[in-house]
Design a protein around this motif. Structure first.
Motif, short mmCIF file in Angstrom:
data_model
loop_
_atom_site.label_atom_id
_atom_site.label_comp_id
_atom_site.label_asym_id
_atom_site.label_seq_id
_atom_site.Cartn_x
_atom_site.Cartn_y
_atom_site.Cartn_z
N VAL A 22 19.93 -20.05 62.21
CA VAL A 22 20.93 -20.67 63.08
C VAL A 22 22.18 -21.07 62.29
O VAL A 22 23.32 -20.79 62.70
CB VAL A 22 20.33 -21.90 63.78
CG1 VAL A 22 21.40 -22.66 64.55
CG2 VAL A 22 19.21 -21.47 64.72
N VAL A 23 21.99 -21.73 61.15
CA VAL A 23 23.13 -22.21 60.37
C VAL A 23 23.93 -21.05 59.82
O VAL A 23 25.17 -21.06 59.86
CB VAL A 23 22.64 -23.12 59.22
CG1 VAL A 23 23.78 -23.45 58.26
CG2 VAL A 23 22.05 -24.39 59.79
N TYR A 28 28.99 -18.46 59.61
CA TYR A 28 29.67 -17.21 59.30
C TYR A 28 30.40 -16.61 60.50
O TYR A 28 31.11 -15.63 60.37
CB TYR A 28 28.68 -16.19 58.74
CG TYR A 28 28.47 -16.37 57.25
CD1 TYR A 28 28.98 -15.44 56.34
CD2 TYR A 28 27.81 -17.48 56.75
CE1 TYR A 28 28.82 -15.62 54.98
CE2 TYR A 28 27.63 -17.65 55.40
CZ TYR A 28 28.14 -16.72 54.51
OH TYR A 28 27.98 -16.90 53.16
N ALA A 29 30.23 -17.21 61.67
CA ALA A 29 30.94 -16.73 62.85
C ALA A 29 32.24 -17.50 63.09
O ALA A 29 32.98 -17.18 64.01
CB ALA A 29 30.05 -16.83 64.08
N VAL A 30 32.52 -18.51 62.29
CA VAL A 30 33.67 -19.37 62.52
C VAL A 30 34.68 -19.20 61.38
O VAL A 30 34.32 -19.36 60.20
CB VAL A 30 33.25 -20.85 62.61
CG1 VAL A 30 34.47 -21.74 62.77
CG2 VAL A 30 32.28 -21.05 63.77
N GLY A 31 35.92 -18.89 61.73
CA GLY A 31 36.99 -18.87 60.74
C GLY A 31 36.92 -17.70 59.79
O GLY A 31 35.95 -16.95 59.74
N ASP A 32 37.99 -17.54 59.03
CA ASP A 32 38.09 -16.48 58.04
C ASP A 32 38.54 -17.10 56.72
O ASP A 32 39.72 -17.42 56.53
CB ASP A 32 39.11 -15.43 58.48
CG ASP A 32 39.17 -14.24 57.53
OD1 ASP A 32 38.37 -14.22 56.57
OD2 ASP A 32 40.03 -13.36 57.72
N PRO A 33 37.61 -17.29 55.77
CA PRO A 33 37.98 -17.93 54.51
C PRO A 33 38.98 -17.13 53.69
O PRO A 33 39.68 -17.69 52.84
CB PRO A 33 36.63 -18.05 53.78
CG PRO A 33 35.78 -17.00 54.39
CD PRO A 33 36.20 -16.93 55.82
N PRO A 85 28.04 -21.50 41.37
CA PRO A 85 26.91 -21.56 42.30
C PRO A 85 27.00 -22.77 43.22
O PRO A 85 27.22 -23.90 42.77
CB PRO A 85 25.70 -21.65 41.37
CG PRO A 85 26.14 -20.97 40.12
CD PRO A 85 27.61 -21.31 39.97
N ALA A 86 26.83 -22.52 44.52
CA ALA A 86 26.95 -23.60 45.50
C ALA A 86 25.92 -24.69 45.26
O ALA A 86 26.21 -25.88 45.41
CB ALA A 86 26.81 -23.03 46.91
N VAL A 290 26.49 -23.73 53.99
CA VAL A 290 25.13 -23.26 54.27
C VAL A 290 24.14 -23.85 53.27
O VAL A 290 23.05 -24.30 53.64
CB VAL A 290 25.08 -21.72 54.23
CG1 VAL A 290 23.64 -21.23 54.38
CG2 VAL A 290 25.94 -21.14 55.33
N ALA A 291 24.51 -23.87 51.99
CA ALA A 291 23.62 -24.42 50.96
C ALA A 291 23.36 -25.89 51.21
O ALA A 291 22.23 -26.37 51.04
CB ALA A 291 24.23 -24.20 49.58
#
Length: 325
Positions: A22-23, A28-33, A85-86, A290-291
């Motif tokens: 879910v996360v 990853y569906a929101v915004g464009d980094p 690393p995150a 996400v991390a």
């Protein structure tokens, strides 16, 4: 007990898997980094190279499988912004969040349980009613507003406490902690109180309700008929029997505070994991977000797993109920 433990462990693993799906899809569906990371002077090829370097040119299902495989090996990806690393970024902020939450939980238990006992024992008197009425404020006041009022009163008007930061730290087994310095206690006082207020009200009301119910039970009436001292009745018969729900709630709130201390950390500029999460959301640093959520979920699941075991140890009926399901 072994079967109960295995069932809870399997349930915890399914929770982690569901949260990861879910996360990952939501973030990853929101915004464009890439829009925030690429320079305005960059060429189209530079943009494509950055997308390939970040792995964003892969289908989202493949990105998730890569993430899941890395997570199973302790790798939750690299930060888009810091190129590190995150998980290392989050762990570097973890001591600040943990000590804030530990102090908040200590205040919750040290204040909420005694006040709840008093409110339950004297529920028909002015003292008990006054405590219960005051506890409503803990639920009613927004967390961010409480924080701003604390800053206004103790930092701006009175000048007693600093409004932001963590203060001086000392290294304990390689971990920087501020609770062992006078400056650290001055900095942690307001955010810890702000984080604890809602939970104090929760534990207070839960304890008071438990005391009121326990006083009507036969074992308490029998203890009084035997002529036991009131203090002994409270300690041995009332408090001991109401600790099960209190332990459960405190354990759940411990995990919840670690995961959701973002508002308090942002208001007081406390350099913990919550502040890092807010900054990463603004910067669309997806791997860090996400991390963080996965690590917070893991902490929450582990804490609840331990609470379930303690609950089962305190009340064997829980094991029997689980075995019959």
């Amino acid at each position: 007990m072994l079967l109960f433990t295995l069932r809870r462990l399997i349930q915890s693993l399914f929770v982690l898997l569901a949260v990861s799906i879910v996360v990952f899809l939501a973030v990853y569906a929101v915004g464009d980094p890439v829009e925030l990371l690429v320079s305005p002077e960059s060429t189209v090829q530079d943009r494509l190279d950055l997308i390939a370097h970040l792995g964003l040119n892969q289908p989202i299902w493949k990105q998730y499988l890569i993430f899941l495989w890395g997570a199973l090996h302790g790798d939750l990806g690299n930060s888009f912004v810091y190129s590190t690393p995150a998980i290392d970024l989050i762990i570097s902020r973890m001591p600040a969040t943990f000590e804030l939450v530990v102090v908040a939980i200590f205040l919750t238990c040290a204040i909420g349980i005694p006040l709840g006992l008093v409110a339950g024992l004297y529920r028909d008197r002015v003292l008990g009613r006054g405590i219960m009425a005051t506890s409503v404020l803990g639920y009613s006041l927004p967390n961010f507003w409480q924080g701003m009022m604390l800053i206004l009163m103790f930092a701006v008007w009175l000048g007693w406490l600093p409004a932001s930061g963590r203060g001086d730290t000392v290294s304990v087994l390689g971990v920087p902690l501020s609770i062992f310095t006078a400056s650290g206690w001055r900095h942690i006082a307001m955010p810890a109180v702000n984080l604890a207020l809602g939970n104090i009200a929760l534990v207070l009301r839960l304890t008071a309700a438990g005391v009121a119910e326990a006083q009507s039970q036969e074992y308490v009436k029998f203890a009084r008929a035997k002529g036991l001292r009131p203090g002994r009745i409270v300690r041995r018969h009332i408090l001991r029997n109401i600790l099960i729900p209190v332990v459960t709630v405190v354990g759940m709130e411990f995990g919840g505070l670690i995961a959701y201390s973002t508002i308090t950390e942002t208001v007081f500029a406390w350099p913990g994991m919550g502040k890092l999460l807010i900054d990463s959301v603004y910067q669309l640093d997806r791997p860090v977000v996400v991390a963080y959520v996965m690590l917070a979920t893991l902490i929450f699941v582990v804490v609840n797993f331990v609470v379930d075991l303690l609950y089962a140890a305190l009340d064997p009926r829980v094991q029997l109920a689980a075995a019959t399901q």
